[in-house]
Design a protein around this motif. Structure first.
Motif, PDB file in Angstrom:
ATOM      1  N   GLY A   5       0.839  -1.186   0.000  1.00 25.81           N
ATOM      2  CA  GLY A   5       0.000   0.000   0.000  1.00 25.81           C
ATOM      3  C   GLY A   5       0.876   1.238   0.000  1.00 25.81           C
ATOM      4  N   GLU A   7       0.896   5.622  -0.287  1.00 27.44           N
ATOM      5  CA  GLU A   7       0.152   6.883  -0.295  1.00 27.44           C
ATOM      6  C   GLU A   7       0.162   7.492  -1.691  1.00 27.44           C
ATOM      7  OE1 GLU A   7       1.148  10.153   2.374  1.00 27.44           O
ATOM      8  OE2 GLU A   7       0.711   8.844   4.049  1.00 27.44           O
ATOM      9  N   LEU A  27      -3.276   3.898  -1.029  1.00 29.53           N
ATOM     10  CA  LEU A  27      -3.915   4.010   0.281  1.00 29.53           C
ATOM     11  C   LEU A  27      -4.787   5.263   0.284  1.00 29.53           C
ATOM     12  CD1 LEU A  27      -0.890   3.168   2.609  1.00 29.53           C
ATOM     13  CD2 LEU A  27      -2.743   1.664   1.877  1.00 29.53           C
ATOM     14  N   VAL A  33      -5.577  -0.488   4.093  1.00 26.80           N
ATOM     15  CA  VAL A  33      -4.381  -0.976   4.769  1.00 26.80           C
ATOM     16  C   VAL A  33      -4.508  -2.436   5.186  1.00 26.80           C
ATOM     17  CG1 VAL A  33      -2.931  -0.637   6.810  1.00 26.80           C
ATOM     18  CG2 VAL A  33      -3.835   1.337   5.599  1.00 26.80           C
ATOM     19  N   CYS A  36      -2.854  -5.320   3.053  1.00 31.80           N
ATOM     20  CA  CYS A  36      -1.515  -5.077   2.526  1.00 31.80           C
ATOM     21  C   CYS A  36      -0.462  -5.828   3.345  1.00 31.80           C
ATOM     22  CB  CYS A  36      -1.198  -3.587   2.553  1.00 31.80           C
ATOM     23  SG  CYS A  36      -2.208  -2.625   1.415  1.00 31.80           S
ATOM     24  N   CYS A  38       2.633  -4.660   3.384  1.00 31.74           N
ATOM     25  CA  CYS A  38       3.483  -3.568   3.857  1.00 31.74           C
ATOM     26  C   CYS A  38       2.858  -2.262   3.371  1.00 31.74           C
ATOM     27  CB  CYS A  38       4.882  -3.733   3.283  1.00 31.74           C
ATOM     28  SG  CYS A  38       6.082  -2.531   3.888  1.00 31.74           S
ATOM     29  N   CYS A  39       3.082  -1.177   4.101  1.00 35.59           N
ATOM     30  CA  CYS A  39       2.541   0.131   3.717  1.00 35.59           C
ATOM     31  C   CYS A  39       3.667   1.152   3.677  1.00 35.59           C
ATOM     32  CB  CYS A  39       1.482   0.591   4.712  1.00 35.59           C
ATOM     33  SG  CYS A  39       0.065  -0.500   4.799  1.00 35.59           S
ATOM     34  N   THR A  56      -3.388  -2.405  11.205  1.00 36.01           N
ATOM     35  CA  THR A  56      -2.724  -3.513  10.530  1.00 36.01           C
ATOM     36  C   THR A  56      -1.495  -3.955  11.308  1.00 36.01           C
ATOM     37  OG1 THR A  56      -1.732  -4.256   8.456  1.00 36.01           O
ATOM     38  CG2 THR A  56      -1.339  -1.976   9.067  1.00 36.01           C
ATOM     39  N   VAL A  60       5.039  -0.612   8.453  1.00 37.00           N
ATOM     40  CA  VAL A  60       4.756   0.691   7.857  1.00 37.00           C
ATOM     41  C   VAL A  60       6.087   1.412   7.690  1.00 37.00           C
ATOM     42  CG1 VAL A  60       3.589   2.900   8.128  1.00 37.00           C
ATOM     43  CG2 VAL A  60       2.481   0.795   8.913  1.00 37.00           C
TER      44      VAL A  60
END
Length: 80
Positions: A5, A7, A27, A33, A36, A38-39, A56, A60
């Motif tokens: 994910g 931004e 996102l 989130v 996912c 990983c973000c 989550t 991140v």
């Protein structure tokens, strides 16, 4: 395939991740989130109040000050 994910403001990172074969989703809201692996966030909306509501368990990564390649290295090191 790992789902990352990202931004919306991080389009350069999104492009590099797609080139490396990751499934990338934008996102837009908290519910994005959940699924996912990983973000990646910009870090511009830092939590100044120090309050955390975890949505989550996925790692991140704050991209602030990192190149797209450095973000990829962070993802690879956290996800193995």
């Amino acid at each position: 395939m790992l789902k990352i994910g990202v931004e919306a403001s991080l389009s350069n990172i999104k492009q590099v991740l797609q080139e490396k074969g990751y499934e990338v989703v934008e996102l837009k809201q908290e519910s994005d989130v959940v699924n996912c692996d990983c973000c990646v966030v910009s870090g511009l909306d830092s939590n100044v109040m120090g309050m955390h509501d975890t949505v989550t368990q996925a790692p991140v990564i704050e991209a602030k000050g990192l190149s797209a390649e450095e973000v990829c290295q962070q993802i690879e090191s956290r996800l193995g």
